[in-house]
Structure formats: C-alpha cells, structure tokens
Design a protein around this motif. Structure first.
Motif, PDB file in Angstrom:
ATOM      1  N   MET C   1      33.997 -33.567  19.205  1.00 37.76           N
ATOM      2  CA  MET C   1      34.172 -33.991  20.609  1.00 37.76           C
ATOM      3  C   MET C   1      33.127 -35.056  20.947  1.00 37.76           C
ATOM      4  SD  MET C   1      34.581 -31.534  23.922  1.00 37.76           S
ATOM      5  CE  MET C   1      35.612 -30.253  23.241  1.00 37.76           C
ATOM      6  N   LYS C   2      33.590 -36.260  21.333  1.00 43.05           N
ATOM      7  CA  LYS C   2      32.673 -37.378  21.469  1.00 43.05           C
ATOM      8  C   LYS C   2      32.039 -37.407  22.848  1.00 43.05           C
ATOM      9  CE  LYS C   2      34.460 -40.651  18.070  1.00 43.05           C
ATOM     10  NZ  LYS C   2      34.806 -39.594  17.156  1.00 43.05           N
ATOM     11  N   ARG C   3      31.230 -36.429  23.114  1.00 44.28           N
ATOM     12  CA  ARG C   3      30.509 -36.458  24.378  1.00 44.28           C
ATOM     13  C   ARG C   3      29.189 -35.737  24.189  1.00 44.28           C
ATOM     14  NH1 ARG C   3      32.819 -33.522  29.196  1.00 44.28           N
ATOM     15  NH2 ARG C   3      30.608 -33.319  29.664  1.00 44.28           N
ATOM     16  N   TRP C   4      28.299 -35.955  25.132  1.00 42.63           N
ATOM     17  CA  TRP C   4      27.001 -35.309  25.096  1.00 42.63           C
ATOM     18  C   TRP C   4      27.056 -33.998  25.858  1.00 42.63           C
ATOM     19  CZ3 TRP C   4      23.101 -37.432  22.274  1.00 42.63           C
ATOM     20  CH2 TRP C   4      23.225 -38.792  21.917  1.00 42.63           C
ATOM     21  N   PHE C   5      26.341 -33.025  25.345  1.00 39.10           N
ATOM     22  CA  PHE C   5      26.174 -31.747  26.035  1.00 39.10           C
ATOM     23  C   PHE C   5      24.680 -31.442  26.138  1.00 39.10           C
ATOM     24  CE2 PHE C   5      30.432 -30.045  26.249  1.00 39.10           C
ATOM     25  CZ  PHE C   5      31.103 -30.663  25.200  1.00 39.10           C
ATOM     26  N   PRO C   6      24.249 -30.880  27.264  1.00 46.24           N
ATOM     27  CA  PRO C   6      22.860 -30.407  27.302  1.00 46.24           C
ATOM     28  C   PRO C   6      22.771 -29.129  26.470  1.00 46.24           C
ATOM     29  CG  PRO C   6      23.968 -29.832  29.349  1.00 46.24           C
ATOM     30  CD  PRO C   6      24.973 -30.567  28.506  1.00 46.24           C
ATOM     31  N   VAL C   7      21.652 -28.964  25.754  1.00 46.68           N
ATOM     32  CA  VAL C   7      21.475 -27.746  24.956  1.00 46.68           C
ATOM     33  C   VAL C   7      20.187 -27.004  25.302  1.00 46.68           C
ATOM     34  CG1 VAL C   7      22.849 -28.597  23.014  1.00 46.68           C
ATOM     35  CG2 VAL C   7      20.360 -28.941  23.028  1.00 46.68           C
ATOM     36  N   ALA C   8      19.293 -27.664  26.045  1.00 44.08           N
ATOM     37  CA  ALA C   8      18.021 -27.018  26.407  1.00 44.08           C
ATOM     38  C   ALA C   8      17.336 -27.854  27.474  1.00 44.08           C
ATOM     39  CB  ALA C   8      17.102 -26.924  25.187  1.00 44.08           C
ATOM     40  N   ARG C   9      16.436 -27.210  28.212  1.00 45.50           N
ATOM     41  CA  ARG C   9      15.562 -27.974  29.095  1.00 45.50           C
ATOM     42  C   ARG C   9      14.470 -28.598  28.220  1.00 45.50           C
ATOM     43  NH1 ARG C   9      12.591 -25.279  32.043  1.00 45.50           N
ATOM     44  NH2 ARG C   9      12.649 -26.013  34.184  1.00 45.50           N
ATOM     45  N   ARG C  10      13.957 -29.725  28.638  1.00 51.04           N
ATOM     46  CA  ARG C  10      12.985 -30.446  27.797  1.00 51.04           C
ATOM     47  C   ARG C  10      11.783 -29.592  27.407  1.00 51.04           C
ATOM     48  NH1 ARG C  10      13.258 -36.437  30.344  1.00 51.04           N
ATOM     49  NH2 ARG C  10      11.847 -37.015  28.659  1.00 51.04           N
TER      50      ARG C  10
END
Lengths: 214, 290, 234
Positions: C1-10
C-alpha cells in the motif's frame, strides 16, 4: 552469609535475586530441584517452609518465606540510601500515601504472577491452568500497567512509584519480562517495553535463563 | 497424511517419573491428542487417542508403547525400526538423568537445529558454553553415515564453563549425531576420563507443526556430579534457548537452501535441512519447493 | 500500500531502544541510532529468522540476539558476522528496509521496499505545525470498525461531542466548529493486522503546560472508551 532457597526458573525467586544483586549482597544459592522432582514439596523442605514454596531467605537465622516479605526485609536492612523501599519516621499524609501505593504495586505483582506467571508455567512445564483466562487477565493488567507507565513518563517519573526505581518495579518485572513464554505478547505495550529496558540498565542488574541483558 | 518417516517411528510423549507423579498425562503427538495413564498398582502404562469429540465413541488404544531411558515412547503407526539405541546408556558406571519436559512454541525441527548450532553458544549461553571474543567457528565436517544418520565431527568451541563442575575454560570438541528427524545427540569428552564421552540427547516430541515438547536425557560418568546438578544445568541452558526459539519466524523450519541465509559455520544446519528434505519430512517444515 | 502510516510517537524511539510494531501484518523493528537517524526494518534477521526487536541497538547497528550478526543503521547491511570475524559479509545480507521519516510528532513508515528500482515514496500527509501528540492506543479491532465508531462523534472537550469527518480510509478529523481551524483532533489509524489497529492522534492548537496533562488524560479516556466500544462487537 545470606542463604537463599531458590530455583533458577522461578519468577518469584528472580525478584529476590534481582534485589540481592542490585544491593551487591553476597549470598549462597541453595538450589532446589523444583521441576520435575518437586523437591520443594517434600518433607525435608517443609521443615524450612511448611507451605513448600520458594524463595525462602535465611539471613543468619532470620528466616523469611514470601518474596514480598524478603524484598521489604532486604531493603530495610541493607539499603542504606533508603531508595528501594522509601520509608520515613512519622510520615505525613503524602508520604503515607506513597508507601500505600508502593504496596498496591506489590499486590499488582501478585496478580501478574497469577495470570502471566501462571500462563508461563502452563505453557512451559504443563502446570494446570485455565490458559485463556490467564492470558486475558494478563492483558488486562498489562493495559493498566502500560497506561500508568506512559503517564508516569510524561511526568518525568519513569518508574512505578516516581522518579526512582523501588522494589515495586523489581516485583513486577519478572512476570512481565517472561510473559511471552506464556503466549502473552508485549507488542501492544510500548511503555512496558521501554520500562523493561530501563530495568535492564539498572546498575548491577542480573539476568536469569529466559531474560536477555540490555 | 503425515509422512511415514515420522508416523511409523517412535516418539517420546512423556517422562516416566512425571507420568507417575500425575497418574494421567494429556499430550499431543503429530497433531493427535493422546492420554497416557499409569496404573500404580500394576505398574502398567497405557496410551490411547483422546476422543476429540466425546460423542464419537471409544477412543483407540495406542498399541506401540515402550519405556526406555526414563521416557514413555509411542508410535502412532507401525514402527519398522527399534527405538534409538545408545551403547553408553548400558555401561554400568553411567548415570542417566532426565531434565524435565518443556513445552516450546515453535516447530520441533527448529529446536533440533538450535541444538546443533555452534555460533550461538558465545551469545545465548555467554559465560557458560561460549564467550566473546571467542566467537570464530573453525571449519568442521558433516557427513551422512551408512545407516542414514547425520554426523558432525571436529566441532570445536572455547567454553568458559562447559559443565556444572568445571571451573576453568578450555576448547571443547563436540560430536553431534542426528539419529532421527526429531532426535539429536551431543557427545563430548568426559573431563575426568577423557577417552570416554558424556552424552546429551534431545528427544523432541512434535506436538503440532508449530509447537513441540523438548525432552532431555543426559547419560554421563558421575565423577562428583549428581543428577540434580546436571538437571539444573540443562534446564538453565535450555531456558536460555527457549525465548530465541519462540522468536523465530516462520515457526516451521524452511528447508529450501535459499530461504534463510547460511554461512560456513552453519554447515550442520544446512546439512540437516537438506537431509530432512531428502527424507521427505514435511511436518513442522516448509518444503524446499514451497 | 503506497502510503505513509504513523507507527510511533517520536519520543518512543528512545536511546538504544528498539520499538516493536506491526503494519498490515508485517512486523517491524523501528529504532534510532545515536546520530538521530531512524530505521524501520522487517522484524526478522535474514539468518535464522529471529526477531530483531529482541536484539540490541548498539547506537550504530542492530545486533541480532541469536548469533550476534550486526546490521548497519541506514542501509541495513550486515556489517559483522562473529562466527567469521575477518570476512566481509555479503552485501545482500540484510533485513527488508522500509522508508521511514519523522513528521509532526510521529514516526511514519511506508511499506514499500527501498532500493534502486523502487518507486519514490508518496509525500507525507499534511500536518499542523503545532500539535499535541496524544497517547496512542492499541485496539483489538479492524480499522474500519474504529472509523465507524469515530464517525458517530467524538467528545473533543469534556462537555461537547464533535462531529467527525473521514478524510480517507485511515484518517479522520474531529472539529468542534465545522470549517474552522480548531480546536480539532486529527486521528490516524495504523492497521497492525486485519484484527488490530493502533489509534494515533494529534490535537490542534496550543495547549499550555498547565493543562497538558489533563488534556492528555481526557483524550486517553476517550480513546479507551472508543476501544471498549470497538472491541465489544468483535
């Protein structure tokens, strides 16, 4: 010389070994053949503990038979800086509440033993248990723990009871860090994973079979 | 249908002493639920397939059952070979110690491969069976013998504490024998009588394709070592391996040469995978052609 | 899937830590090196398949727990095999490396392979410059069910339920006053697998230090209620 009636793979024994190591107290390990021989249940050991449990501490004749009792005793007697079980004479309301909260976490640790710990014993050495219920309870407790630790981090208090680690952290650590041996993954609990890392980085932290160093 | 090389062979399903303690032992072999029972009065041991559906009628007795080396062995099929034989176990001055049966959530084939592996000793068992910086693995040899079993010889590792009673470290020579797909044995020179070998056998019970029970047997010369000490050491070492095994993906062992990267130190494991593939082992494996 | 997903807070990529997460059923090991560079790799050592998330972040490499193989930050290339310490490991020995970036308060991953022939990753989604990243919450429910629950309204402040609009399959926005800039809460749904999702959120507008904790707790409570609702019908 402190003697500890002990078993390598016991999470309860590991709680005590952690504090002994952190306080740099020399001790003699009297290792019992808990599995499969059930040596802790035999008559000879019942003379040491009528309930047949490990760990049991023998400090020059002072005998203590419960991991929580042993942690409190060792912290009281040998922790000169009074960090691991902070206690003051004539506490005010806030200090009394702090101590109460620490003991809450010792009770929490017992719940962890009965859920995550029981799941581990079921999956590794076939101790009878309602495995689905144990895992479900473990996840409920882990959700609570993750939330508490996350908000604690937000207030610069990255330990269970505030700015410094206490016996509460050591008491909860073994059943948490070994949870995957009972099929309880820590993937959903990032704050718990950061906390286990912090514990592993404590000076004089010691591992056990099944726990990796930092 | 499960391949004959496994179905018609003998497998450990219980430790005898543990069965005697509990009276009844529920377990699973090659996916089949079993109930093993010990009658304290007659001393008889019986095994039967647990009726998966209680309404389906009588559960079937498992006819092929033997007790050997402190373990209960069964076959779900028709065994054409006897249970593995160890001449060492018949020597009168030896002690046998079992180390307790331990469940592991991974294919038993991965557990066997881990037992064969040399390059993890300095990491997973650091301070006991290996130590940094002595991580280099010198070349060793692997061959298939005439009887079809696999042998790894000339395996040499520096060990700081190779056994419960040794206090100094030295280079240790290991010989490994893979006698069955799920059975592997390690031989190493006894520290006191160097011309004779101590033996540690891992009998892996394939429960499902992605889970197993590890049964460990040591057969050794008891110069000042007692079974509890041996047992504790084996449990400690296996306790260190278990979380590694349970964190391997996929859980089944891939048999294809390209599935996972191998280097020269992995000669045993690469040979073991080829050997399994040639023998037609599929239960607990991902076939080479998959 | 060609999109960005958040995976964590910085902040979760703390020093020498390895974050264990999952995206569309692909497990990931996400970590920061001592120079600040971030990595998102398939959570699997190419040697014997052991999870890299149980390995050691040395500050410049990830070291596998099984045989001590080391993989360099950035490229993921194997830099050291202890069993053969004098040999240079083959350049093909590496876990799958994924595009990763920091944007707003979160770390984002796109699940497409990095390589010479790989397409450019899509541009990251727009994000307000000032925002309070909320506590992310893992929910045992598919993303679609959580989105459906959110669309029924979200209690943005103690006494007001805000309407929620769906921006796309995995992002939604709650705004108290429709069409204006705030207060508003941006939701991102990280599909861990078909049956589990992590909800990330970022609150628009400036929150003073005095109210920060109370605001974080409020939204944590709301997310927890959302989790209960979403898991109930599973």
């Amino acid at each position: 010389m402190i003697k500890l009636h002990d078993y390598e793979l016991s999470a309860d024994c590991y709680k005590v070994r952690l504090l002994l190591g952190i306080l740099q107290l020399p001790y003699e390990r009297l290792e019992l053949d808990v599995y499969p021989e059930r040596e802790h249940r035999l008559a000879a050991f019942r003379a040491v503990d009528p309930l047949g449990r490990v760990p049991v501490l023998d400090d020059d004749g002072v005998i203590l038979r419960d991991w929580a009792a042993i942690l409190v005793y060792l912290a009281q007697r040998y922790d000169g800086a009074q960090r691991w079980f902070p206690r003051v004479d004539r506490p005010d309301a806030a200090q009394a509440a702090s101590l109460g909260r620490l003991v809450e976490w010792l009770s929490f640790a017992q719940r962890l033993a009965g859920s995550a710990g029981a799941a581990r014993l079921h999956d590794t050495i076939f101790e009878p248990a309602d495995i689905e219920r144990c895992r479900a309870s473990a996840h409920e407790l882990f959700r609570m723990l993750d939330e508490h630790l996350w908000f604690a981090e937000q207030q610069d208090c990255p330990w269970l009871c505030g700015r410094d680690p206490t016996i509460a952290d050591l008491a909860c650590f073994p059943d948490v860090v070994l949870s995957e041996e009972g099929g309880v993954s820590r993937l959903p609990y990032p704050a718990i994973r950061r906390w286990t890392d912090r514990i592993k980085r404590l000076p004089n932290f010691t591992t056990m079979a099944g726990v990796f160093p930092a | 249908m499960i391949e004959s090389v496994l179905w018609d062979d003998w497998h450990v399903v219980a430790e005898l002493a543990e069965l005697q303690r509990r009276g009844v032992w529920h377990t699973r072999l090659l996916g089949v639920a079993l109930i093993v029972q010990w009658d304290p009065e007659s001393g008889l041991i019986r095994a039967r397939r647990a009726a998966e559906d209680p309404r389906s009628g009588s559960a079937r007795a498992v006819e092929a059952l033997e007790v050997r080396y402190g373990f209960v062995w069964v076959s779900l099929g028709r065994p054409t070979r006897p249970i593995v034989e160890f001449a060492e176990c018949h020597e009168p001055d030896r002690l046998l110690a079992t180390a307790g049966s331990v469940g592991v959530a991974v294919s038993g084939l991965r557990a066997v491969e881990n037992f064969l592996d040399l390059s993890h000793l300095a990491f997973v068992h650091e301070g006991y069976l290996g130590e940094q910086p002595h991580t280099e693995i010198a070349p060793y040899a692997v061959e298939t013998l005439a009887d079809g079993t696999l042998r790894a010889t000339g395996c040499r590792v520096y060990q700081p504490k190779p056994s419960p009673v040794e206090s100094a470290g030295f280079d240790v020579d290991y010989i490994y024998a893979v006698l069955r797909p799920y059975i592997v044995v390690l031989f190493k020179a006894n520290p006191v009588e160097q011309s004779r070998k101590d033996m540690i056998a891992l009998f892996v019970q394939p429960v499902t394709e992605e889970s197993c029970v590890a049964h460990i047997l040591t057969c050794y010369l008891p110069h000042e070592i007692h079974p509890p000490t041996v047992r504790r050491f084996q449990q400690f070492i296996f306790g260190q391996d278990r979380p590694i095994l349970e964190n391997q993906t996929p859980k089944r062992l891939p048999l294809g040469a390209r599935a996972e990267a191998s280097v020269r130190a992995d000669l045993s494991s690469a040979s073991y995978r080829r050997w399994l593939d040639a023998a037609g082992v599929r239960f607990g494996a991902i076939a080479a052609s998959a | 899937m060609k999109r960005w997903f958040p995976v964590a807070r910085r902040e979760e990529l703390s020093p020498r830590h390895v974050v264990h997460t999952q995206l569309l059923s692909q497990e990931l090991a996400v970590w920061r090196d001592d120079a600040g560079g971030i990595n998102a790799w398939e959570n699997r050592c190419p040697h014997r398949g052991v999870r890299l998330s149980i390995g050691t972040n040395t500050g410049s490499e990830l070291q596998c727990r099984y045989h001590g193989w080391r993989f360099a930050s950035g490229s993921g290339r194997c830099s050291f095999i202890p069993a053969h310490p004098t040999q240079k490991p083959a350049s093909t020995l590496r876990p799958q490396v994924y595009p990763v970036l920091e944007h707003g308060g979160h770390v984002w991953v796109a699940l497409q392979p990095v390589g010479a022939d790989a397409a450019e990753p899509p541009p990251p989604p727009p994000q307000p410059a000032d925002g309070l990243s909320l506590r992310s919450l893992y929910v045992r429910a598919p993303a679609a069910r959580i989105a459906a629950a959110l669309l029924r309204g979200y209690r943005l402040v103690a006494d007001q339920v805000a309407p929620v609009e769906q921006i796309d399959e995995f992002s939604l926005r709650a705004t108290l006053t429709a069409g204006t800039r705030g207060p508003a809460l941006q939701f991102w749904l990280q599909p861990m697998s078909a049956s589990a999702t992590t909800i990330h959120g970022c609150l628009d507008g400036t929150i003073g230090p005095a109210e920060r904790l109370a605001v974080l707790r409020h939204h944590n409570t709301q997310f927890t209620l959302l989790r209960e609702e979403s898991e109930r019908f599973g």
